[in-house]
Scaffold this motif. Structure first.
Motif, mmCIF file in Angstrom:
data_model
loop_
_atom_site.group_PDB
_atom_site.id
_atom_site.type_symbol
_atom_site.label_atom_id
_atom_site.label_comp_id
_atom_site.label_asym_id
_atom_site.label_seq_id
_atom_site.Cartn_x
_atom_site.Cartn_y
_atom_site.Cartn_z
ATOM 1 N N GLN A 35 48.125 78.659 54.784
ATOM 2 C CA GLN A 35 48.856 77.990 55.868
ATOM 3 C C GLN A 35 50.318 77.791 55.492
ATOM 4 O OE1 GLN A 35 47.609 73.927 56.327
ATOM 5 N NE2 GLN A 35 48.355 73.797 58.411
ATOM 6 N N GLU A 36 51.200 77.932 56.466
ATOM 7 C CA GLU A 36 52.604 77.595 56.270
ATOM 8 C C GLU A 36 52.806 76.136 56.672
ATOM 9 O OE1 GLU A 36 57.136 79.008 57.358
ATOM 10 O OE2 GLU A 36 55.448 80.153 58.146
ATOM 11 N N ILE A 37 53.411 75.357 55.782
ATOM 12 C CA ILE A 37 53.705 73.947 56.050
ATOM 13 C C ILE A 37 55.151 73.667 55.646
ATOM 14 C CG2 ILE A 37 51.311 73.228 55.720
ATOM 15 C CD1 ILE A 37 52.197 72.039 53.010
ATOM 16 N N THR A 38 55.602 72.460 55.906
ATOM 17 C CA THR A 38 56.931 72.032 55.492
ATOM 18 C C THR A 38 56.773 71.045 54.345
ATOM 19 O OG1 THR A 38 57.720 72.293 57.747
ATOM 20 C CG2 THR A 38 59.086 70.992 56.277
ATOM 21 N N VAL A 39 57.504 71.284 53.252
ATOM 22 C CA VAL A 39 57.392 70.448 52.063
ATOM 23 C C VAL A 39 58.759 69.947 51.612
ATOM 24 C CG1 VAL A 39 55.315 71.619 51.233
ATOM 25 C CG2 VAL A 39 57.561 72.416 50.491
ATOM 26 N N ALA A 40 58.729 68.953 50.752
ATOM 27 C CA ALA A 40 59.931 68.451 50.087
ATOM 28 C C ALA A 40 59.567 68.185 48.639
ATOM 29 C CB ALA A 40 60.434 67.182 50.755
ATOM 30 N N ARG A 41 60.505 68.445 47.745
ATOM 31 C CA ARG A 41 60.272 68.177 46.325
ATOM 32 C C ARG A 41 60.242 66.669 46.101
ATOM 33 N NH1 ARG A 41 60.827 71.441 41.891
ATOM 34 N NH2 ARG A 41 61.924 73.021 43.093
ATOM 35 N N GLU A 51 54.534 68.743 42.332
ATOM 36 C CA GLU A 51 55.962 68.462 42.427
ATOM 37 C C GLU A 51 56.483 68.497 43.864
ATOM 38 O OE1 GLU A 51 58.702 71.675 41.013
ATOM 39 O OE2 GLU A 51 56.826 72.628 40.420
ATOM 40 N N TYR A 52 55.656 68.940 44.808
ATOM 41 C CA TYR A 52 56.013 68.945 46.226
ATOM 42 C C TYR A 52 55.020 68.092 46.999
ATOM 43 C CZ TYR A 52 58.965 72.953 45.147
ATOM 44 O OH TYR A 52 59.924 73.771 44.615
ATOM 45 N N GLU A 53 55.479 67.555 48.134
ATOM 46 C CA GLU A 53 54.593 66.850 49.055
ATOM 47 C C GLU A 53 54.924 67.295 50.464
ATOM 48 O OE1 GLU A 53 57.150 62.712 49.272
ATOM 49 O OE2 GLU A 53 55.446 62.833 47.925
ATOM 50 N N GLU A 54 53.960 67.139 51.363
ATOM 51 C CA GLU A 54 54.206 67.528 52.748
ATOM 52 C C GLU A 54 55.314 66.650 53.310
ATOM 53 O OE1 GLU A 54 51.716 69.064 56.597
ATOM 54 O OE2 GLU A 54 50.656 68.114 54.940
ATOM 55 N N ALA A 55 56.287 67.281 53.955
ATOM 56 C CA ALA A 55 57.463 66.569 54.458
ATOM 57 C C ALA A 55 57.263 66.148 55.899
ATOM 58 C CB ALA A 55 58.693 67.468 54.364
ATOM 59 N N ASP A 56 57.942 65.084 56.274
ATOM 60 C CA ASP A 56 57.955 64.727 57.685
ATOM 61 C C ASP A 56 59.253 65.258 58.298
ATOM 62 O OD1 ASP A 56 60.038 62.896 57.156
ATOM 63 O OD2 ASP A 56 58.645 61.241 56.939
ATOM 64 N N LYS A 57 59.364 65.171 59.585
ATOM 65 C CA LYS A 57 60.485 65.787 60.303
ATOM 66 C C LYS A 57 61.837 65.166 59.956
ATOM 67 C CE LYS A 57 57.515 67.265 63.930
ATOM 68 N NZ LYS A 57 56.859 66.974 65.144
ATOM 69 N N LYS A 58 61.852 63.947 59.422
ATOM 70 C CA LYS A 58 63.098 63.264 59.091
ATOM 71 C C LYS A 58 63.648 63.666 57.722
ATOM 72 C CE LYS A 58 61.230 59.234 61.331
ATOM 73 N NZ LYS A 58 60.832 57.855 61.117
#
Length: 73
Positions: A35-41, A51-58
């Motif tokens: 799956q493609e998701i959006t992450v942030a370090r 070292e990454y977690e799922e990011a929210d839109k903000k």
């Protein structure tokens, strides 16, 4: 590693062997989905967390990533 890197690596391996991911604590699991998701370090992640977690839109540092999910998620 990027998708291209993974595809290039997979092309060098036998096509009829299973792909596994790490199990919850020990051992290995089969792949459930990709799956493609959006992450942030997360620079403050504990050693036992990724070292990454799922990011929210903000999240200003959000970036796309591809995740290979195991059977236990």
């Amino acid at each position: 590693m990027t998708v291209k890197d993974l595809v290039d690596k997979l092309k060098t391996l036998p096509a009829d062997v299973p792909i596994l991911v790490q199990g919850y604590e020990d051992g290995f699991d089969g792949i459930r989905t990709v799956q493609e998701i959006t992450v942030a370090r997360n620079p403050d992640a504990a050693d036992y967390n990724g070292e990454y977690e799922e990011a929210d839109k903000k999240d200003k540092d959000a970036a796309p990533a591809v995740v290979i999910w195991g059977n236990r998620r």
